[in-house]
Design a protein around this motif. Structure first.
Motif, mmCIF file in Angstrom:
data_model
loop_
_atom_site.group_PDB
_atom_site.id
_atom_site.type_symbol
_atom_site.label_atom_id
_atom_site.label_comp_id
_atom_site.label_asym_id
_atom_site.label_seq_id
_atom_site.Cartn_x
_atom_site.Cartn_y
_atom_site.Cartn_z
ATOM 1 N N TYR A 1 71.680 62.079 23.485
ATOM 2 C CA TYR A 1 70.554 61.476 24.195
ATOM 3 C C TYR A 1 69.756 62.550 24.937
ATOM 4 N N SER A 2 68.531 62.196 25.294
ATOM 5 C CA SER A 2 67.687 63.045 26.136
ATOM 6 C C SER A 2 66.971 62.154 27.141
ATOM 7 N N MET A 3 66.775 62.648 28.361
ATOM 8 C CA MET A 3 66.096 61.858 29.386
ATOM 9 C C MET A 3 64.624 61.702 29.026
ATOM 10 N N THR A 4 64.121 60.472 29.120
ATOM 11 C CA THR A 4 62.720 60.211 28.819
ATOM 12 C C THR A 4 61.830 60.731 29.937
ATOM 13 N N GLU A 5 62.124 60.362 31.172
ATOM 14 C CA GLU A 5 61.416 60.866 32.343
ATOM 15 C C GLU A 5 62.215 60.516 33.593
ATOM 16 N N GLU A 6 61.893 61.217 34.681
ATOM 17 C CA GLU A 6 62.552 60.913 35.941
ATOM 18 C C GLU A 6 62.085 59.558 36.479
ATOM 19 N N THR A 7 62.954 58.955 37.282
ATOM 20 C CA THR A 7 62.590 57.733 37.996
ATOM 21 C C THR A 7 62.067 58.128 39.370
ATOM 22 N N ASP A 8 60.790 57.831 39.644
ATOM 23 C CA ASP A 8 60.240 58.187 40.951
ATOM 24 C C ASP A 8 60.072 56.931 41.801
ATOM 25 N N GLY A 9 59.497 57.107 42.962
ATOM 26 C CA GLY A 9 59.290 55.973 43.856
ATOM 27 C C GLY A 9 60.537 55.498 44.558
ATOM 28 N N VAL A 10 61.569 56.360 44.632
ATOM 29 C CA VAL A 10 62.774 56.001 45.381
ATOM 30 C C VAL A 10 62.527 56.408 46.829
ATOM 31 N N ASP A 11 61.925 55.498 47.592
ATOM 32 C CA ASP A 11 61.511 55.778 48.964
ATOM 33 C C ASP A 11 62.452 55.059 49.932
ATOM 34 N N LEU A 12 63.113 55.838 50.759
ATOM 35 C CA LEU A 12 64.124 55.293 51.661
ATOM 36 C C LEU A 12 63.708 55.557 53.096
ATOM 37 N N ALA A 13 63.718 54.502 53.939
ATOM 38 C CA ALA A 13 63.269 54.631 55.329
ATOM 39 C C ALA A 13 64.134 53.762 56.235
ATOM 40 N N THR A 14 63.961 53.967 57.528
ATOM 41 C CA THR A 14 64.693 53.182 58.523
ATOM 42 C C THR A 14 64.215 51.734 58.507
ATOM 43 N N ASP A 15 65.144 50.810 58.559
ATOM 44 C CA ASP A 15 64.817 49.384 58.597
ATOM 45 C C ASP A 15 64.199 49.062 59.953
ATOM 46 N N SER A 16 62.941 48.590 59.929
ATOM 47 C CA SER A 16 62.232 48.330 61.185
ATOM 48 C C SER A 16 62.870 47.205 61.991
ATOM 49 N N SER A 17 63.570 46.287 61.316
ATOM 50 C CA SER A 17 64.154 45.151 62.038
ATOM 51 C C SER A 17 65.485 45.510 62.690
ATOM 52 N N THR A 18 66.228 46.393 62.065
ATOM 53 C CA THR A 18 67.547 46.747 62.612
ATOM 54 C C THR A 18 67.559 48.113 63.280
ATOM 55 N N GLY A 19 66.573 48.938 62.926
ATOM 56 C CA GLY A 19 66.534 50.295 63.472
ATOM 57 C C GLY A 19 67.561 51.219 62.846
ATOM 58 N N LYS A 20 68.159 50.800 61.729
ATOM 59 C CA LYS A 20 69.185 51.602 61.071
ATOM 60 C C LYS A 20 68.656 52.198 59.766
ATOM 61 N N ALA A 21 69.062 53.431 59.495
ATOM 62 C CA ALA A 21 68.701 54.105 58.239
ATOM 63 C C ALA A 21 69.742 53.766 57.194
ATOM 64 N N GLU A 22 69.827 52.464 56.879
ATOM 65 C CA GLU A 22 70.817 51.993 55.938
ATOM 66 C C GLU A 22 70.190 50.994 54.984
ATOM 67 N N SER A 23 70.574 51.073 53.712
ATOM 68 C CA SER A 23 70.092 50.112 52.721
ATOM 69 C C SER A 23 70.923 50.271 51.461
ATOM 70 N N THR A 24 70.803 49.306 50.553
ATOM 71 C CA THR A 24 71.427 49.369 49.234
ATOM 72 C C THR A 24 70.379 48.993 48.207
ATOM 73 N N SER A 25 70.204 49.844 47.185
ATOM 74 C CA SER A 25 69.198 49.579 46.164
ATOM 75 C C SER A 25 69.729 49.983 44.806
ATOM 76 N N SER A 26 69.057 49.511 43.762
ATOM 77 C CA SER A 26 69.457 49.810 42.392
ATOM 78 C C SER A 26 68.271 50.352 41.615
ATOM 79 N N ILE A 27 68.532 51.324 40.752
ATOM 80 C CA ILE A 27 67.486 51.914 39.921
ATOM 81 C C ILE A 27 68.028 52.105 38.510
ATOM 82 N N SER A 28 67.125 52.412 37.579
ATOM 83 C CA SER A 28 67.509 52.715 36.210
ATOM 84 C C SER A 28 66.835 54.008 35.775
ATOM 85 N N VAL A 29 67.523 54.765 34.954
ATOM 86 C CA VAL A 29 66.962 55.970 34.346
ATOM 87 C C VAL A 29 67.031 55.786 32.838
#
Length: 938
Positions: A324-352
């Motif tokens: 196999y060969s990678m088609t392209e990178e997955t961008d737009g993985v933007d992680l920030a502090t949760d404004s409601s909790t004030g914590k820099a925590e989250s869980t997300s899923s992506i595909s490559v």
């Protein structure tokens, strides 16, 4: 003879029931012959440890190692290419190892957990003839200087006592943050040292090490809630502590990834590593840097990251065997502090997304008449570069049919091969140049490979200076003669003599230089190279190469370009106009001396890699070698100063990763260098075990020779098992190294022509030969400034190129006397005078004050001007005083990159300043009846 490697993979989808049985039928029977080396050499000795009393105090005696700790020490004997043997220490303290004849390094592995404060007694190179034995306890042996008295009689080896430490802490978030307990900390040195420990409950650690330069890593582990930190360098002085602290930023975001094909289906059978890098593209979408924050192995098509706040791109480093060969990178993985909790925590899923290698190049090995060649073992491979990472895909040749087939992605591929041939084969092992195959629009291409026939030969004998036969083994080399304007491809090979005899099979129609490699420190001198012309005759026999005598010497001092003295050893080398080479190491003050033969011009250089106070590598070298003319006869040359200049290498960060052997490993570094280690390539008994790989850029010990010179810096690769023991055995499968370089015509290139760029190789410096040895198969991709090589062992690998036939000349710089005037009240840092020298070669210049500044009143710094010239700025460094000295006569020395220098006198006149008088308020006491004229105070 060679044996055909056949792999069988058996897969069971479920465990068999009790008592079940089955039959595996093989449709093909293969008979393989193996040629083995006889291990008729024995290395033996005794190894003891310091004795302690019941209170743990040293008694001054030595004893055997306790049985529960015997496996914490081993004797290791390995060649540069990974052949050798090892053994633990016996219950009675003795050891004995059998190996075949050859050149080996002997060293001792010591488990730092079991023997804290103790280290290896050192290492040594040994050369063994068939049937030769070596006692490492001999007082004339390679370890004579470190032997101890054996209570049972005779001598023995023992640990070296470590009195230096690396200490520090691992804290979370800040210097006053939360201590991180039980964090793995390990350190390694290019001199072969390794030590590891864990942080205590306060986050602190301490490791005993030998003096030298070390890389230190604190590893919170994959999927830790804290980001990873790259290795930090430190210099450890004997008897002192060096501090290396680690502060980890929180990585509270969990990113779960899945690898999918173009239809969105998960790809579970993929060998790859996933990475997350900072998304720092400019307004046009182009990368400004390639900063990897973390990476993780792909397991069954899935991976998990722990990341701090930030914007990221996620991609894959895919191994060459994956399909196999990678088609392209997955961008737009933007992680920030949760404004409601004030914590820099989250869980997300992506595909490559990856693409399938669905295009094909196939063909057969053929001779010049297009007849298919069978019975040849080897590999065919195709390479394709890229802006970030590259692709190398290989396959084995079918010995019975001579056919091969490669599955690839679309694009232009460079096709090459490497054949496993016997010494008497009439075919070349690899082509002089690869073949370009375009799969941009075609789904398949047939490309037969025409093997070149070796119709020429050179044979002869190496003899001692007195004309007698040479019994010891030495390396003889051939190097094809090329010129800067010639289209002739370079060719290099070497063989080991047998009773002084050697022979080569070569392509006729060319001229070749023939010479000898001797080990560093040999009592003999390498003979001048001999040119052999195979253009008019296809063979040359009876070519005698007579070793010479070292009847001359070259000595001097290595200094930094700012004039400061060395405080560490420096690597010094020299090569001659007739193909000879020597090397040595200076003392800590930079003083060096080399024994050389006369009758030639020698070119002397030096390089050095230090560590600054921030733990960064600082690199120095002689940009031009210094010529020493001994052509008129034997001489003892002294006072030859080598000035080493700071280099502007932008070295990538060192790497320390852990991976499972059965999964393989792929990594792309910040400079585009890539390493691919196939699954099960590391020679370990349990392929499910984890190993650690250390990758460090190095700039020292990279000697230029009469035939080859390094291009830029090298990479040192080292594999360690879970106990920190170096794995030095030959790889079970070749690893692929891809190194980026600066191509011809681009800013910062070191190539003088396109032809020179195409002639580069990937090589490692063989300390046993004192020469470069290239990888067995190399392909250059000049379109993407990449060079690929398959290697069967790890060492320090570098891009190399043929040495120029013309040695750069060097002109002495010039500088004029000058006068300056400064007031005695001038403050420290005030600029007194700027002097500018000239150099006909346009070399960089360095300025120092070499006389007249005994009181340290002035300092000079070198400044690079915008017009390409270099100036020396003299400033006030301490308070001046007209009444003490009205004038200062400074000797300013200007030195170019070829270590040539010139001096000038700069006279600094100090002007008197009428200082304003001052008086301080005072209080005095006097009796009321004091007489007139009585003193009140002063």
């Amino acid at each position: 003879a060679s044996a055909k490697k056949t792999e069988f993979t058996f897969k069971m989808d479920s465990s068999p029931s009790s008592g079940s049985s089955g039959t595996i039928k093989l449709k093909e029977t293969i008979t393989a012959d193996f040629e083995v080396s006889t291990a008729d050499c024995v290395i033996s000795g005794t190894f003891l440890m310091p004795e302690t009393d019941s209170a743990g105090n040293l008694t001054g005696n030595y004893t055997t190692i306790p049985s529960d700790k015997r496996y914490g020490v081993s004797v290791e004997i390995w060649s540069e290419k990974g052949f050798g043997n090892w053994t633990p220490i016996g219950e009675d303290g003795t050891f004995s190892i059998k190996v075949a004849a050859g050149i080996y390094e002997v060293f001792f592995w010591v488990d730092s957990y079991q023997f804290s404060g103790y280290g290896s007694p050192g290492s040594a190179e040994i050369r063994l003839a068939s049937g030769e034995d070596i006692d490492l306890n001999s007082e004339t042996g390679p370890f004579a200087s470190v032997l101890i008295d054996n209570p049972a009689g005779g001598k023995a080896l023992s640990f070296a006592t470590l009195d230096s430490r690396i200490t520090g802490y691992a804290w979370a978030d800040s210097e006053n943050g939360t201590p991180m307990a039980n964090i793995d900390v390990f350190a390694w040195s290019r001199q072969g040292g390794w030590a590891d420990t864990k942080t205590d409950s306060n986050g602190k650690y301490s490791i005993y090490v030998t003096a030298g330069k070390w890389e230190v890593v604190a590893e919170p582990g994959f999927n830790s809630a804290f980001g990873h930190k790259p290795p930090q360098r430190t210099k450890v002085t004997k008897g002192e502590d060096s501090t290396v602290n680690f502060i980890f930023a929180a990585a509270g975001h969990t990113v779960n990834g899945t690898v999918r094909d173009s239809s969105g289906n998960p790809v579970t059978s993929l060998w790859a590593w996933a990475y997350a890098r900072t998304d720092n593209a400019d307004s046009d979408g182009n990368d400004t840097t390639f900063e990897v924050i973390t990476d993780a192995p792909v397991d069954n098509g899935e991976f998990t990251f722990k990341l701090p706040n930030g914007n990221y791109r996620v991609g894959l480093w895919i191994g060459p065997e994956s399909g196999y060969s990678m088609t392209e990178e997955t961008d737009g993985v933007d992680l920030a502090t949760d404004s409601s909790t004030g914590k820099a925590e989250s869980t997300s899923s992506i595909s490559v997304t990856v693409g399938t290698n669905d295009k094909t190049i196939s063909g057969s090995l053929v001779d010049s008449s297009d007849n298919v060649i069978t019975g040849v073992e080897g590999d065919v491979f195709a390479v394709k570069g890229g802006a970030r990472g590259s692709t190398w895909i290989g396959t084995t040749i079918n010995e019975e049919t001579g056919a091969y087939s490669l599955s690839l992605t679309a694009g232009v591929w460079e096709l090459s091969y490497y054949l496993q041939l016997d010494a008497d084969s009439d075919y070349m092992r690899s082509p002089t140049t690869p073949v370009s195959v375009d799969l941009s629009s075609e789904s398949s291409v047939t490309q037969n490979i025409t093997l070149s026939t070796l119709s020429g030969s050179i044979a002869g004998t190496v003899k001692l200076p007195d004309g007698s036969a040479l019994s010891a083994e030495v390396y003889v080399f051939v190097n094809r003669v090329t010129t800067g304007s010639s289209s002739t491809a370079p060719y290099f090979a070497d063989v080991i003599t047998s009773s002084g005899a050697y022979s080569f099979k070569l392509e006729s129609g060319y001229k070749y230089d023939v010479g000898v490699f001797l080990e560093p420190g040999s009592s003999y001198a390498e003979p001048p190279i001999t040119e052999v012309d195979l253009t008019s005759s296809s063979s040359k026999t009876g070519l005698t190469l007579t070793l010479g005598s070292n009847d001359s010497s070259i000595a001097g001092t290595v200094v930094l370009s700012d004039g400061s003295a060395m405080t560490e050893e420096v690597y010094v080398y020299a090569w001659s106009s007739k193909g000879q080479a020597v090397e040595t190491t200076s003392n800590a003050s930079g003083d060096y001396s080399m024994s050389v033969p006369s009758g030639v011009i020698w070119y002397v250089g030096a390089d050095f890699q230090g560590v600054d106070s921030d733990g960064n590598a600082v690199n120095y070298k002689t940009s031009k070698e210094v010529p020493v003319d001994l052509s008129s006869g034997n001489q003892n040359i002294t006072g030859r100063t080598l000035t080493i200049f700071k280099q502007t290498y932008d070295l990538p960060t060192s790497i320390a990763d852990t991976f499972t052997v059965s999964s393989g490993y792929t990594k792309v570094l910040a400079d585009g260098t890539q390493l691919d280690i196939p699954a099960n390539a590391i020679a370990v008994s349990d392929t499910s075990s984890k190993v650690t790989i250390n990758i460090s850029p190095v700039t020292t010990g990279l000697s230029s020779t009469s035939t080859i010179k390094p291009v830029g810096y090298a990479y040192a690769f080292e594999i360690l098992d879970s106990d920190g023991k170096a794995i030095t055995t030959k790889l079970a499968k070749d690893a692929i190294i891809t190194i980026s370089y600066v191509g011809y015509g681009k800013e910062g290139t070191s190539f003088a022509s396109e032809a020179e760029e195409k002639d580069i190789k990937i090589s490692f410096y063989s300390t046993s030969k004192g020469a470069w040895e290239e990888a067995k198969s190399v392909t250059v991709d000049t379109d993407n400034d990449k060079i690929f090589a398959s290697v069967d062992h790890f060492s320090s690998w570098s891009v190399t190129s043929p040495q120029s036939g013309e040695v750069a000349t060097n002109s002495t710089p010039s500088i004029s006397d000058a006068t300056a005037t400064v007031a005695e009240t001038a403050s420290v840092g005030y600029t007194v005078k700027t002097v500018t020298g000239t150099d006909a070669d346009g070399d960089a210049l360095a300025y120092t004050i070499t006389a007249g500044n005994t009181a340290g009143l002035f300092a000079i710094t070198t400044v690079a001007n915008s017009d390409g010239t270099y100036s020396g700025t003299i400033k006030v460094a301490a308070a001046l005083d007209y009444e003490t000295a009205t004038s200062h006569s400074l000797t300013v020395t200007v030195t170019d990159t070829g270590s040539a220098s010139a001096t000038a006198t700069v006279t600094v006149n100090v002007t008197d300043v009428n200082e304003v008088p001052s008086i301080s308020a005072s209080t005095y006491t006097i009796a009321e009846n004091a007489s007139v004229g009585a003193a009140v105070g002063t």
